[in-house]
Design an enzyme around this catalytic site. Structure first.
Site, PDB file in Angstrom:
ATOM      1  CG  ASN A   1     -53.618 -74.275 -32.752  1.00 23.35           C
ATOM      2  OD1 ASN A   1     -54.082 -73.837 -31.697  1.00 23.35           O
ATOM      3  ND2 ASN A   1     -54.323 -74.368 -33.872  1.00 23.35           N
TER       4      ASN A   1
ATOM      5  CE  LYS B   1     -56.076 -77.812 -33.836  1.00 19.11           C
ATOM      6  NZ  LYS B   1     -56.707 -78.352 -35.009  1.00 19.11           N
TER       7      LYS B   1
ATOM      8  CG  HIS C   1     -56.463 -72.493 -37.246  1.00 10.76           C
ATOM      9  ND1 HIS C   1     -57.456 -73.422 -37.454  1.00 10.76           N
ATOM     10  CD2 HIS C   1     -55.333 -73.198 -37.021  1.00 10.76           C
ATOM     11  CE1 HIS C   1     -56.941 -74.641 -37.357  1.00 10.76           C
ATOM     12  NE2 HIS C   1     -55.648 -74.523 -37.088  1.00 10.76           N
TER      13      HIS C   1
ATOM     14  CD  GLU D   1     -59.411 -76.245 -35.922  1.00 12.73           C
ATOM     15  OE1 GLU D   1     -59.059 -75.692 -34.870  1.00 12.73           O
ATOM     16  OE2 GLU D   1     -58.933 -77.339 -36.303  1.00 12.73           O
TER      17      GLU D   1
ATOM     18  CD  GLU E   1     -52.448 -75.007 -40.025  1.00  8.18           C
ATOM     19  OE1 GLU E   1     -51.756 -75.710 -39.305  1.00  8.18           O
ATOM     20  OE2 GLU E   1     -53.514 -74.483 -39.645  1.00  8.18           O
TER      21      GLU E   1
ATOM     22  CB  SER F   1     -52.105 -84.855 -40.018  1.00  4.20           C
ATOM     23  OG  SER F   1     -53.500 -84.706 -39.839  1.00  4.20           O
TER      24      SER F   1
HETATM   25  C1  PEP Z   1     -53.649 -77.074 -36.609  1.00  2.41           C
HETATM   26  O1  PEP Z   1     -54.492 -77.013 -35.745  1.00  2.41           O
HETATM   27  O2  PEP Z   1     -53.171 -76.022 -37.058  1.00  2.41           O
HETATM   28  C2  PEP Z   1     -53.213 -78.379 -37.086  1.00  2.41           C
HETATM   29  C3  PEP Z   1     -52.376 -78.432 -38.071  1.00  2.41           C
HETATM   30  O3  PEP Z   1     -53.757 -79.479 -36.445  1.00  2.41           O
HETATM   31  P1  PEP Z   1     -53.246 -81.006 -36.593  1.00  2.41           P
HETATM   32  O4  PEP Z   1     -51.746 -80.993 -36.471  1.00  2.41           O
HETATM   33  O5  PEP Z   1     -53.915 -81.731 -35.485  1.00  2.41           O
HETATM   34  O6  PEP Z   1     -53.673 -81.471 -37.946  1.00  2.41           O
END
Ligand code: PEP
Length: 253
Positions: free
Chosen positions: A9, A11, A99, A101, A168, A214
Site C-alpha cells: 500500500n 498510500k 483502511h 486511515e 491491521e 509495521s
Molecule cells: C498499511 O498502510 O496498511 C500499513 C500496514 O502500513 P505500515 O506497514 O507502514 O505500518
C-alpha cells in the site's frame, strides 16, 4: 492451500518516475528469481494516478495492481471519487477498502465499507477489507469484539472466499510497533472461526487473511509463518523494492 498474498500500500506517495522505478526493481527480482516469485502473489496499490503509469510493466512481471479505495457507486456525480469499474478498466484486480486511515480521515463506517466491497465484487475485483482495533480498544480488552463486529458488518453477504481480509491493528500502522505473534495468531484464528460459522468451512478455508502493521524484513518471516496468516499488507516497507521483495521472499521461506 492458500497462496500467500504480499500487498504493498503505497498510500499517498510517489511520482511517475518513482512508481516506475519501484515496479521495475520488483520486476527485476521476479525475473531473477522466477521460481520464488511463482510461489506467492505480489500486489502493489499505488495512488490512483499512477495506476496507468505502472500497469504495463507490472502486468509483464505478473505483479497485480490494485486501488487503495473505491466509491460504492459505479458512476455518477461524485466529484473526486473513483469507481471499482474504473479500477478494473485500468487493469486492477484488487482494491483495498476500509483502511483505518480512511475509516478515520473520512469517517467511513462498516456499512460504507461493505457497500464498497460489494461494488468491488460486482466489478470483478477482489476487495481487501481492512479491520483492526485501536490502542484504546485493545487496552480495554475489546480487540476481538471490535474486530468481529467489523468483519461481520463490513463483508458483503455471500462473498465467500472472493474477499481478502486484512487484520491491521490501528496502533501498529506506520508506528514501528508490531502486534506479538501470539496476538496476531489469536486474532487470525478468531476471524477464521467466524468465517467458518458465517460462510461455511470451505469458504473459510479458502479466504486469505493478511496481517498488516509495521511489517518489515526483520519481522516478516515470524509473522508470515503463523498458521492463519496468508500474507501481508505492507505500507512503509513497500516503498523500498528491496524491503518489499525481502518480505515477499520471507513468506515462502
Ligand atoms: C498499511 O498502510 O496498511 C500499513 C500496514 O502500513 P505500515 O506497514 O507502514 O505500518
Amino acid at each position: 492451500m492458500r497462496r500467500k498474498l504480499i500487498a504493498g500500500n503505497w498510500k499517498m506517495n510517489g511520482s511517475k518516475a518513482q512508481g516506475l522505478a519501484l515496479v521495475e526493481a520488483l520486476a527485476a527480482h521476479c525475473r531473477e528469481a522466477e521460481s520464488t516469485a511463482a510461489a506467492f502473489d505480489l500486489l502493489v496499490c499505488p495512488p490512483f494516478v499512477l495506476l496507468p503509469v505502472i500497469e504495463e510493466r507490472a502486468r509483464r512481471a505478473k505483479i497485480a495492481i490494485g486501488g487503495q479505495d473505491c466509491h460504492p457507486k459505479e458512476a455518477g456525480a461524485h466529484t473526486g471519487d473513483i469507481s471499482a469499474t474504473m479500477l478494473a478498466d485500468v487493469g486492477c484486480s484488487y482494491v483495498i477498502v476500509g483502511h483505518s486511515e480512511r475509516r478515520q480521515d473520512h469517517r467511513e463506517d462498516d456499512a460504507l465499507v461493505q457497500a464498497k466491497a460489494s461494488a468491488a465484487l460486482a466489478a470483478g475485483l477482489k476487495p481487501i477489507v481492512c479491520v483492526g482495533e485501536t490502542q484504546a480498544e485493545r487496552d480495554a480488552g475489546q480487540a476481538l469484539s471490535v474486530i468481529e463486529k467489523q468483519v461481520r458488518n463490513s463483508l458483503p453477504a455471500g462473498a465467500g472466499s472472493r474477499v481478502v481480509i486484512a487484520y491491521e491493528p490501528v496502533w501498529a500502522i506506520g508506528t514501528g510497533l508490531t502486534a506479538t505473534p501470539q496476538d496476531v495468531a489469536d486474532v487470525h484464528a478468531a476471524i477464521r472461526a467466524m468465517l467458518q460459522s458465517e460462510a461455511g468451512e470451505e469458504a473459510a478455508a479458502q479466504t486469505r487473511i493478511l496481517y498488516g502493521g509495521s511489517v518489515k524484513p526483520s519481522n516478516a518471516a515470524e509473522l508470515l509463518a503463523l498458521q492463519d496468516v496468508d500474507g501481508a499488507l505492507v505500507g512503509g516497507a513497500s516503498l523500498k523494492a528491496e524491503d518489499f521483495w525481502a518480505i515477499a521472499c520471507a513468506s515462502v521461506a
